[in-house]
Write an enzyme that holds these catalytic residues in place. Structure first.
Site, PDB file in Angstrom:
ATOM      1  N   LYS A  32       0.829  -1.221   0.000  1.00 49.56           N
ATOM      2  CA  LYS A  32       0.000   0.000   0.000  1.00 49.56           C
ATOM      3  C   LYS A  32       0.854   1.258   0.000  1.00 49.56           C
ATOM      4  O   LYS A  32       0.474   2.267  -0.589  1.00 49.56           O
ATOM      5  CB  LYS A  32      -0.974   0.010   1.183  1.00 49.56           C
ATOM      6  CG  LYS A  32      -2.101  -1.011   1.021  1.00 49.56           C
ATOM      7  CD  LYS A  32      -3.333  -0.634   1.822  1.00 49.56           C
ATOM      8  CE  LYS A  32      -4.493  -1.568   1.488  1.00 49.56           C
ATOM      9  NZ  LYS A  32      -5.687  -1.335   2.254  1.00 49.56           N
ATOM     10  N   LYS A  73      -7.298  -7.708  -7.864  1.00 48.57           N
ATOM     11  CA  LYS A  73      -8.521  -8.124  -7.162  1.00 48.57           C
ATOM     12  C   LYS A  73      -9.617  -7.066  -7.328  1.00 48.57           C
ATOM     13  O   LYS A  73      -9.322  -5.880  -7.503  1.00 48.57           O
ATOM     14  CB  LYS A  73      -8.244  -8.425  -5.693  1.00 48.57           C
ATOM     15  CG  LYS A  73      -8.100  -7.249  -4.792  1.00 48.57           C
ATOM     16  CD  LYS A  73      -8.195  -7.687  -3.321  1.00 48.57           C
ATOM     17  CE  LYS A  73      -8.207  -6.443  -2.449  1.00 48.57           C
ATOM     18  NZ  LYS A  73      -8.748  -6.627  -1.141  1.00 48.57           N
ATOM     19  N   LYS A 105     -13.070  -1.933  -3.852  1.00 49.73           N
ATOM     20  CA  LYS A 105     -13.978  -0.779  -3.726  1.00 49.73           C
ATOM     21  C   LYS A 105     -13.359   0.477  -4.297  1.00 49.73           C
ATOM     22  O   LYS A 105     -14.038   1.345  -4.806  1.00 49.73           O
ATOM     23  CB  LYS A 105     -14.240  -0.457  -2.248  1.00 49.73           C
ATOM     24  CG  LYS A 105     -14.892  -1.504  -1.433  1.00 49.73           C
ATOM     25  CD  LYS A 105     -15.149  -0.926  -0.034  1.00 49.73           C
ATOM     26  CE  LYS A 105     -15.078  -1.996   1.021  1.00 49.73           C
ATOM     27  NZ  LYS A 105     -13.729  -2.162   1.578  1.00 49.73           N
TER      28      LYS A 105
HETATM   29  N1  AQP Z   1     -11.872  -9.147  -4.442  1.00 53.98           N
HETATM   30  C1  AQP Z   1     -12.088  -9.782  -3.302  1.00 53.98           C
HETATM   31  N2  AQP Z   1     -12.292 -11.111  -3.286  1.00 53.98           N
HETATM   32  C2  AQP Z   1     -12.536 -11.756  -2.108  1.00 53.98           C
HETATM   33  N3  AQP Z   1     -12.585 -11.137  -0.916  1.00 53.98           N
HETATM   34  C3  AQP Z   1     -12.390  -9.804  -0.886  1.00 53.98           C
HETATM   35  N4  AQP Z   1     -12.381  -8.904   0.121  1.00 53.98           N
HETATM   36  C4  AQP Z   1     -12.127  -7.682  -0.391  1.00 53.98           C
HETATM   37  N5  AQP Z   1     -11.973  -7.748  -1.715  1.00 53.98           N
HETATM   38  C5  AQP Z   1     -12.128  -9.050  -2.067  1.00 53.98           C
HETATM   39  C6  AQP Z   1     -12.606  -9.237   1.519  1.00 53.98           C
HETATM   40  O1  AQP Z   1     -13.611  -8.370   2.038  1.00 53.98           O
HETATM   41  C7  AQP Z   1     -13.350  -8.149   3.427  1.00 53.98           C
HETATM   42  C8  AQP Z   1     -13.478  -6.703   3.734  1.00 53.98           C
HETATM   43  O2  AQP Z   1     -12.458  -6.032   3.063  1.00 53.98           O
HETATM   44  P1  AQP Z   1     -11.982  -4.610   3.530  1.00 53.98           P
HETATM   45  O3  AQP Z   1     -13.004  -3.629   3.193  1.00 53.98           O
HETATM   46  O4  AQP Z   1     -11.610  -4.620   4.944  1.00 53.98           O
HETATM   47  O5  AQP Z   1     -10.644  -4.340   2.760  1.00 53.98           O
HETATM   48  P2  AQP Z   1     -10.086  -4.711   1.390  1.00 53.98           P
HETATM   49  O6  AQP Z   1      -9.680  -6.135   1.348  1.00 53.98           O
HETATM   50  O7  AQP Z   1      -9.025  -3.716   1.138  1.00 53.98           O
HETATM   51  O8  AQP Z   1     -11.321  -4.493   0.398  1.00 53.98           O
HETATM   52  P3  AQP Z   1     -11.373  -3.684  -0.938  1.00 53.98           P
HETATM   53  O9  AQP Z   1     -12.744  -3.809  -1.506  1.00 53.98           O
HETATM   54  O10 AQP Z   1     -10.243  -4.033  -1.839  1.00 53.98           O
HETATM   55  O11 AQP Z   1     -11.247  -2.202  -0.446  1.00 53.98           O
HETATM   56  P4  AQP Z   1     -10.165  -1.106  -0.788  1.00 53.98           P
HETATM   57  O12 AQP Z   1     -10.371  -0.798  -2.235  1.00 53.98           O
HETATM   58  O13 AQP Z   1     -10.516   0.043   0.100  1.00 53.98           O
HETATM   59  O14 AQP Z   1      -8.800  -1.668  -0.496  1.00 53.98           O
HETATM   60  C9  AQP Z   1     -11.974  -8.718   3.727  1.00 53.98           C
HETATM   61  O15 AQP Z   1     -12.138  -9.929   4.416  1.00 53.98           O
HETATM   62  C10 AQP Z   1     -11.376  -8.948   2.369  1.00 53.98           C
HETATM   63  O16 AQP Z   1     -10.471 -10.042   2.357  1.00 53.98           O
END
Ligand code: AQP
Length: 333
Positions: free
Chosen positions: A112, A195, A198
Site C-alpha cells: 500500500k 482483485k 472498492k
Molecule cells: N476481491 C475480493 N475477493 C474476495 N474477498 C475480498 N475482500 C475484499 N476484496 C475481495 C474481503 O472483504 C473483506 C473486507 O475487506 P476490507 O473492506 O476490509 O478491505 P479490502 O480487502 O481492502 O477491500 P477492498 O474492496 O479491496 O477495499 P479497498 O479498495 O478500500 O482496499 C476482507 O475480508 C477482504 O479479504
C-alpha cells in the site's frame, strides 16, 4: 469457552461481489455457530485519506449492505469502530508491545505504501496493531482470514503472546484463523490479475451489491474474456485469468466446484456462459440489492442499529480494558 469471532470491513466505498463472496457471506454463516462481533472499521479506513462526507455516507451504506446480506443485529454485534474508544486505547498499548521489526515485515504495508514509504501515514504502518486491538478487546478467539490477512493475524498472535509474557499473565487468547471452505478471491472484471476492489476508479471493474439487474447484465457482458470456448477441465483455465475469474464467480454463487462448472459449460462460448452467469447473479444478488435499497432509504434506522451495536460492544470491551489497564499499571478511578 465460547468461541468469539471478530471481523471487520472498511467503509472505503460501496460493498461489491468480492466483499460478499470473500467475507460477508461467511459472516452470515458464522452467526449460527459463534459469538460474532462485526465492525465497520472506519479507523482503519482513514489510514488512507477519506473525504469526511464520503466516509460518513460509506459507514451507513456499508452497514446497510452488511445487514442486507443477512447479518442479523439481533444475533451478532454490528457496530462502528470509532464509537468504541477502547479500540484506540488498546491499540496504543499494543503500539508499545509490538516491535518495529515485526511491522516492517508486513507485506500489505509495503504494497500500500509502495515507493512512497516516507510519505505513508504512521497509521498505515501500525494498522496491524489496531487490528490486533480489534480482536483482543473482545478476547476474540477466531478470525476469518483470507490470504492477504494471514500475516496480520500472525502478528496479532505475537502481540497477545508478548503481552502475556512481558506482564507474566495468561490474559489474552492467541486468536486462531478460521478457514471456511475454499476461499473465493474475486478479481476485477477488467483485469484478471487485480482483485476486485472498492477503491478501483473503474466502476465497470466490479459488481456492487447496490447494482440492479441491468447494471449486472451490462458489467458481465463487458467483462474482459478471451476468444477460446470454456474448457471441460479446470486445468484448461490455468493461463486464462479472466475466464478463471468468471467461472470462479459462477461456482461461488451456485455453491458448485470449479470442476462442476467446467463440466457443465464444456465447450460453451462466452456469450452463452455470460448470459447464464448474469441470470445466476441477478437471482442471487437481486434480493440483497432490494433489501439494501430499502435500508439505504432509512439511514436513521441503520444508525440506530449501529448505536445499539456500539453500546453492546462497549459493554463487552469495558471489563477487558479495565483488566488490561490494571495489568499494565495504569491508575484507574
Ligand atoms: N476481491 C475480493 N475477493 C474476495 N474477498 C475480498 N475482500 C475484499 N476484496 C475481495 C474481503 O472483504 C473483506 C473486507 O475487506 P476490507 O473492506 O476490509 O478491505 P479490502 O480487502 O481492502 O477491500 P477492498 O474492496 O479491496 O477495499 P479497498 O479498495 O478500500 O482496499 C476482507 O475480508 C477482504 O479479504
Amino acid at each position: 469457552m465460547t468461541a468469539t469471532v471478530f471481523s471487520g470491513v472498511q467503509p472505503t466505498g460501496n460493498l461489491h461481489l468480492g466483499n460478499y463472496l470473500g467475507a460477508i457471506r461467511n459472516w452470515v454463516k458464522m452467526q449460527d455457530d459463534y459469538d460474532c462481533i462485526y465492525g465497520i472499521v472506519d479507523m482503519h479506513a482513514i489510514t488512507l485519506f477519506q473525504q469526511p462526507a464520503e466516509l460518513r455516507a460509506h459507514i451507513r451504506e456499508v452497514a446497510a449492505a452488511v445487514i442486507a446480506c443477512g447479518v442479523d443485529p439481533q444475533r451478532a454485534i454490528l457496530f462502528n469502530q470509532s464509537q468504541v474508544s477502547g479500540h484506540a486505547e488498546l491499540a496504543w498499548i499494543f503500539n508499545c508491545v509490538a516491535r518495529m521489526g515485526w511491522l516492517s515485515r508486513m507485506t500489505q504495508f509495503k504494497d500500500k505504501a509502495g515507493k512512497h514509504r516516507e510519505r505513508a501515514s504512521v497509521g498505515l504502518f501500525v494498522y496491524p496493531n489496531l487490528m490486533a486491538a480489534d480482536i483482543l478487546l473482545y478476547k476474540g478467539t477466531h478470525v476469518p482470514v483470507g490470504e492477504d490477512q494471514k500475516q496480520h493475524l500472525e502478528l496479532a498472535r505475537d502481540i497477545a503472546q508478548k503481552f502475556n509474557v512481558d506482564y507474566e499473565v495468561d490474559f489474552f487468547p492467541l486468536p486462531e484463523p478460521l478457514i471456511l471452505g475454499e476461499a473465493t478471491r474475486v478479481m476485477s472484471l477488467k483485469d484478471g490479475g487485480k482483485k476486485m476492489s472498492k477503491s478501483d476508479p473503474a466502476e465497470a471493474s466490479r459488481i456492487n451489491l447496490a447494482d440492479g439487474p441491468d447494471d449486472i447484465a451490462r458489467k458481465i457482458r463487458k467483462a474482459r474474456t478471451d476468444a477460446e470456448p470454456l474448457p471441460g477441465d479446470p486445468k484448461g483455465l490455468a493461463d486464462r485469468a479472466e475466464a478463471r475469474n468468471l467461472v470462479g464467480i459462477y461456482a461461488a454463487l451456485s455453491d458448485l466446484t470449479v470442476a462442476d462448472v467446467c463440466a457443465r459449460f464444456d465447450g460453451a462460448q462466452f456469450s452463452s456462459f455470460k448470459q447464464a452467469l448474469t441470470d445466476l447473479a441477478v437471482e442471487k444478488l437481486g434480493p440483497i440489492s432490494a433489501e439494501f435499497a430499502r435500508l439505504r432509504a432509512d439511514p436513521g434506522h441503520v444508525e440506530s442499529i449501529l448505536n445499539r451495536g456500539a453500546e453492546a460492544a462497549r459493554q463487552r470491551a469495558e471489563p477487558v480494558l479495565r483488566q488490561v489497564k490494571e495489568i499494565v499499571g495504569f491508575l484507574q478511578a
